[in-house]
Design a protein around this motif. Structure first.
Motif, PDB file in Angstrom:
ATOM      1  N   ALA B 190      32.847  24.750  61.485  1.00  0.00           N
ATOM      2  CA  ALA B 190      32.818  25.172  60.339  1.00  0.00           C
ATOM      3  C   ALA B 190      32.326  24.861  59.465  1.00  0.00           C
ATOM      4  O   ALA B 190      32.351  24.506  58.269  1.00  0.00           O
ATOM      5  CB  ALA B 190      34.538  25.628  60.253  1.00  0.00           C
ATOM      6  N   ASP B 191      30.766  23.867  59.797  1.00  0.00           N
ATOM      7  CA  ASP B 191      30.620  22.532  58.799  1.00  0.00           C
ATOM      8  C   ASP B 191      29.561  23.685  57.394  1.00  0.00           C
ATOM      9  O   ASP B 191      29.214  23.267  56.187  1.00  0.00           O
ATOM     10  CB  ASP B 191      29.819  21.972  59.201  1.00  0.00           C
ATOM     11  CG  ASP B 191      29.413  20.121  58.363  1.00  0.00           C
ATOM     12  OD1 ASP B 191      27.843  20.255  58.531  1.00  0.00           O
ATOM     13  OD2 ASP B 191      30.338  20.440  57.787  1.00  0.00           O
ATOM     14  N   GLU B 192      29.131  24.969  57.934  1.00  0.00           N
ATOM     15  CA  GLU B 192      28.376  25.660  57.350  1.00  0.00           C
ATOM     16  C   GLU B 192      27.256  25.064  56.542  1.00  0.00           C
ATOM     17  O   GLU B 192      27.834  24.975  55.276  1.00  0.00           O
ATOM     18  CB  GLU B 192      29.001  26.807  56.546  1.00  0.00           C
ATOM     19  CG  GLU B 192      27.713  27.608  55.657  1.00  0.00           C
ATOM     20  CD  GLU B 192      29.481  29.031  55.589  1.00  0.00           C
ATOM     21  OE1 GLU B 192      28.368  29.893  56.248  1.00  0.00           O
ATOM     22  OE2 GLU B 192      29.691  28.724  54.988  1.00  0.00           O
ATOM     23  N   ASP B 200      30.502  32.110  56.608  1.00  0.00           N
ATOM     24  CA  ASP B 200      31.485  31.058  57.319  1.00  0.00           C
ATOM     25  C   ASP B 200      32.855  30.847  56.248  1.00  0.00           C
ATOM     26  O   ASP B 200      33.842  31.088  57.107  1.00  0.00           O
ATOM     27  CB  ASP B 200      31.274  29.933  57.950  1.00  0.00           C
ATOM     28  CG  ASP B 200      30.454  30.394  59.128  1.00  0.00           C
ATOM     29  OD1 ASP B 200      29.586  28.953  59.860  1.00  0.00           O
ATOM     30  OD2 ASP B 200      29.895  31.570  59.966  1.00  0.00           O
ATOM     31  N   ARG B 201      32.404  30.451  54.611  1.00  0.00           N
ATOM     32  CA  ARG B 201      33.478  30.176  54.086  1.00  0.00           C
ATOM     33  C   ARG B 201      34.266  31.626  53.772  1.00  0.00           C
ATOM     34  O   ARG B 201      35.311  31.369  53.996  1.00  0.00           O
ATOM     35  CB  ARG B 201      33.018  29.407  52.872  1.00  0.00           C
ATOM     36  CG  ARG B 201      33.707  29.473  51.655  1.00  0.00           C
ATOM     37  CD  ARG B 201      33.480  29.260  50.492  1.00  0.00           C
ATOM     38  NE  ARG B 201      32.340  30.371  49.665  1.00  0.00           N
ATOM     39  CZ  ARG B 201      33.320  31.243  48.927  1.00  0.00           C
ATOM     40  NH1 ARG B 201      34.405  31.352  49.354  1.00  0.00           N
ATOM     41  NH2 ARG B 201      31.785  31.823  48.646  1.00  0.00           N
ATOM     42  N   SER B 202      33.469  32.331  53.852  1.00  0.00           N
ATOM     43  CA  SER B 202      34.599  34.108  53.445  1.00  0.00           C
ATOM     44  C   SER B 202      34.694  34.350  54.481  1.00  0.00           C
ATOM     45  O   SER B 202      36.138  34.776  54.563  1.00  0.00           O
ATOM     46  CB  SER B 202      32.788  34.678  53.247  1.00  0.00           C
ATOM     47  OG  SER B 202      32.547  34.295  51.979  1.00  0.00           O
ATOM     48  N   VAL B 203      34.760  34.053  56.020  1.00  0.00           N
ATOM     49  CA  VAL B 203      34.977  34.463  56.986  1.00  0.00           C
ATOM     50  C   VAL B 203      36.819  33.007  57.292  1.00  0.00           C
ATOM     51  O   VAL B 203      37.619  33.826  57.207  1.00  0.00           O
ATOM     52  CB  VAL B 203      34.572  34.251  58.455  1.00  0.00           C
ATOM     53  CG1 VAL B 203      35.516  34.837  59.666  1.00  0.00           C
ATOM     54  CG2 VAL B 203      33.464  35.746  58.110  1.00  0.00           C
ATOM     55  N   VAL B 204      36.486  32.262  57.198  1.00  0.00           N
ATOM     56  CA  VAL B 204      38.121  31.404  56.619  1.00  0.00           C
ATOM     57  C   VAL B 204      38.622  31.702  55.845  1.00  0.00           C
ATOM     58  O   VAL B 204      40.026  32.017  56.358  1.00  0.00           O
ATOM     59  CB  VAL B 204      37.406  30.065  57.057  1.00  0.00           C
ATOM     60  CG1 VAL B 204      38.765  28.959  57.223  1.00  0.00           C
ATOM     61  CG2 VAL B 204      36.767  30.130  58.247  1.00  0.00           C
TER      62      VAL B 204
END
Lengths: 161, 592
Positions: B190-192, B200-204
């Protein structure tokens, strides 16, 4: 300071942390990586200070010099770049009199840090002023905020006298 | 008046920046004042509403009464009382404040899988996820499938890694299940690091449990008792929600020892990144978890052979893992029914830049780029023309406007000289300089280069130097050839993906925009009007009314003049920030 360092070391042992997590705790506690703190921990863990510095200089999150009282974070992500972040940053550095090549003003009042991407691309360009996220920032908005910040600092200096 | 009411307020990083917290508390106060029983939930709405993106539409609010949903946009705290009185109490929505047709157009061509529960579930409440079939996939896999059978489902679905390389997930997991020993690790990347990417930020932030479920199923499939989520520290809200989700999953028995009584142990720890793009590369990521400098190493051995602490390790991207529970729930055939022959399923993109409807979208693989830009995206803002679409972040390339019918799938993007990447899609128009874009990406990759191998450490520095000279009007004959040769060398001989792909933006922009490079070098001119050193801001005497607006916004007091008389910009002081150009209402400032 020793008490705080003892706490950090205790957490490291408790949580099976690694050197990076120690540095993250130090940064969070003191605002930057104090040399005396690194030497203190290095002695107790029997890990050479060079190892800590090797890690500290690798990752962008760690700072070896004290930071300004006000931290202005400018996002340099692609969307922000395309929406003109470079111009905003130039004007910030000039307005806050940050010396060339540095990120903090000499009076330690302001730090302008550039980060790779805040992840709020839909409201680009993004500038974070003392942890408050501002989106769709224009030159005018930014200069207004800076004038307010500077005025605030001057007022504090006055009343301190 | 026994209505069941729920109000959903967007509380992702963007929503909070727009005032989501204040809107929420306004609702709480207004509802209490009206004596209404209402559930004010926090959720991350991925619904974009037209012009500038979901975040850009200030706060989005869903008001659901007895199952009927109405969506509001641009909501400020002082608007809440009216909504509570007229809509919640009176039953009549405030029509002017509801979303319009363009909100629906934005969604028509999207197909949500990974984002299907973002904007619906409360990311801080596991029961909210469970009420929408959350953890059913875990139960199904653990109770009815062997690890081998689980991998076969993923194989049949055609899922490919969503981090950028598109490697078949089942092949990776298959190598891991065959790896020896009881100690194995499953790591969620999840380093995106790509600037301009926030999928990924939005999914997490919006649905962390889907990611956890994917990890649990993956760990079961490969036989890993230990998991890590390596997440960048620049995402504090995502980190907080992730930690909470892990705690809740543990409390319910989905994580820990003997999960669902199947004798399967799996526990996840969270490790924070510390601001290094290269740590998105698997071997560098592993080094970082081990507490070292995040420097990649040569492969083979691959992480699945020798990874974290020397043990077999699988690293999967957030989006890849978030797909897994949905595939398990609805079946491989359902997933493989979407997309193209070689690129199955959907992909989440962060559509940003000069596009009218900026935001997060999820589309079936193979959709023509044109439909993303014009149908979903609403076209270019300000009525300007599309110039190019940049995909793949600093490792990617540009797709020129003339190729806008290119289908968006792994193979087609590769053919035109770009890559899928993790999902960043930046739209450029005629006011963007392609040489400047290449320089921007090299500034990034050069500063993120770990320094271990010569081609990347020295190569990116020299490439950047050449590009900088060109944008400063100091370009020389032969520079383009030099850029091409050097780029080719850096690509072939760098140790890891960072160096191997860093020259891509240069090669791609030279391929399609050679004329811009030539204008910078031969004519010392920036056709798009971006490169500062090739630009001058000056005031057109005939058009200037002397309103002094420009002088007042100039941060370096470079503009002088008497009121109502034409003003003048002192070129020695001018820092070319463009504030005057933006401010002038009389088009009296020339940029050129």
């Amino acid at each position: 300071m020793e008490k705080k360092l003892e706490g950090i070391l205790a957490r490291y042992h408790e949580n099976e942390g690694n050197l990076i997590s120690i540095l993250q705790d130090l940064e969070s506690e003191f605002g930057y990586l104090r040399e005396d703190a690194i030497y203190w921990i290095s002695e107790r863990l029997d890990v050479p200070p060079a190892k800590f510095y090797g890690i500290a200089t690798f990752y962008a999150q760690f700072h070896l010099k004290p930071r300004g009282k006000n931290v202005i974070t400018a996002c340099c992500g692609t969307a922000c770049h395309v929406k003109g972040s470079a111009r905003l940053i130039d004007s910030l550095l000039k307005e806050l009199k940050i010396p060339h090549g540095e990120d903090t003003s000499e009076d330690l009042k302001f730090t302008v840090e550039k980060v790779n991407c805040v992840g709020a691309c839909s409201i680009a360009p993004v500038i974070i002023i003392n942890k408050t996220v501002h989106g769709k920032v224009t030159s005018e908005m930014l200069m207004k905020e800076m004038k307010t910040l500077k005025a605030g600092e001057q007022q504090q200096a006055h009343s301190a006298k | 008046m026994n209505k069941v009411i729920s109000i959903k307020v967007c509380m992702g990083t963007g929503g909070i920046a727009a005032g989501g917290v204040e809107v929420m508390s306004s609702f709480e106060r207004a509802c209490a004042a009206a004596g209404m029983p209402a559930t004010v939930e926090k959720n991350c709405s991925m619904h974009k509403v037209g012009c500038r993106g979901f975040c850009a539409r200030d706060v989005l609010v869903d008001v659901v009464i007895n199952g009927n949903k109405a969506t509001y946009q641009y909501i400020k705290p002082d608007m809440v009382e009216r909504i509570v009185n007229e809509h919640l109490m009176g039953g009549a929505p405030v029509a002017d404040w509801l979303v319009k047709d363009d909100y629906h157009t934005f969604h028509d061509k999207q197909v949500k899988v990974v984002l299907s529960d973002c904007g619906e579930v409360d990311p801080e409440d596991i029961d909210s996820y469970i009420s929408r079939e959350g953890y059913e996939a875990t139960k199904k896999v653990l109770m009815t499938m062997t690890p081998r059978e689980a991998i076969d489902v993923i194989k049949a679905s055609g899922l490919r890694g969503r981090g950028g390389a598109g490697f078949p997930t089942a092949v990776k997991w298959d190598m891991a299940i065959k790896a020896p020993g009881p100690t194995k690790y499953l790591i969620c990347n999840a380093d995106e690091g790509d600037p301009g990417a926030f999928m990924d930020r939005s999914v997490v932030e919006g649905n962390p449990h889907a990611v956890l479920e994917g990890m649990i199923i993956g760990a079961y499939a490969i036989g890993a008792p230990y998991g890590y989520v390596y997440i960048r520290a620049e995402y504090p809200l995502a980190v907080e929600r992730l930690r909470l989700a892990i705690k809740q999953a543990r409390e319910r028995g989905f994580l820990g020892k003997n999960i669902l009584g199947k004798g399967f142990d799996f526990m996840i720890k969270v490790k924070l990144g510390a601001g290094a793009f290269v740590c998105g590369e698997e071997t560098a990521l592993i080094a970082s978890i081990e507490g070292k400098r995040g420097q990649p190493r040569a492969k083979p051995p691959f992480p699945v052979q020798k990874g974290l602490w020397g043990y077999p390790t699988i690293i999967n991207n957030v989006e890849t893992l978030a797909n897994v529970p949905y595939i398990m729930r609805k079946g491989a055939a359902w997933y493989a029914g979407m997309g193209t022959e070689k690129s199955k399923g959907t992909k989440v993109f962060a559509l940003t830049g000069k596009i009218l409807n900026s935001g997060l979208i999820e589309v079936p693989m193979g959709i023509p780029l044109r439909e993303i830009i014009y149908d979903i995206g609403g076209g270019i803002e300000g009525g300007r023309k599309l110039k190019a679409v940049q995909t793949g972040g600093p490792s990617g390339g540009c797709i020129p406007a003339g190729m806008v019918d290119t289908p968006v799938d792994y193979e087609s993007l590769g053919k035109v000289g770009s890559i899928m990447g993790s999902g960043g899609m930046v739209v450029l128009d005629e006011t963007d300089c392609m040489v400047n874009m290449a320089k921007y990406f090299l500034e990034f990759t050069k500063s993120e280069s770990c320094g271990k191998c010569v081609p990347c450490r020295v190569g990116t520095k020299r490439l950047l130097e050449i590009l900088t000279r060109i944008t400063e009007g100091k370009g020389r004959k032969g520079d383009i050839d030099l850029l091409e040769t050097l780029s080719s060398d850096v690509k072939t001989s760098s140790l890891c993906g960072l160096g191997q792909t860093a020259p891509n933006p240069i090669l791609s922009t030279i391929k399609y925009y050679r004329d811009e490079y030539e204008a910078h070098i031969n004519e010392k001119r920036c056709p798009a009007g971006v490169c500062k050193d090739l630009l001058t801001y000056s005031i057109i005497e005939a058009a200037c009314t002397g309103c002094t607006a420009c002088a007042r916004v100039c941060p370096v007091s470079a503009i002088t003049g008497e009121r109502k008389k034409p003003h003048v910009i002192n070129q020695d002081l001018c820092i070319k920030c463009g504030a005057c150009f933006d401010k002038c209402r009389f088009k009296a400032i020339k940029k050129g």
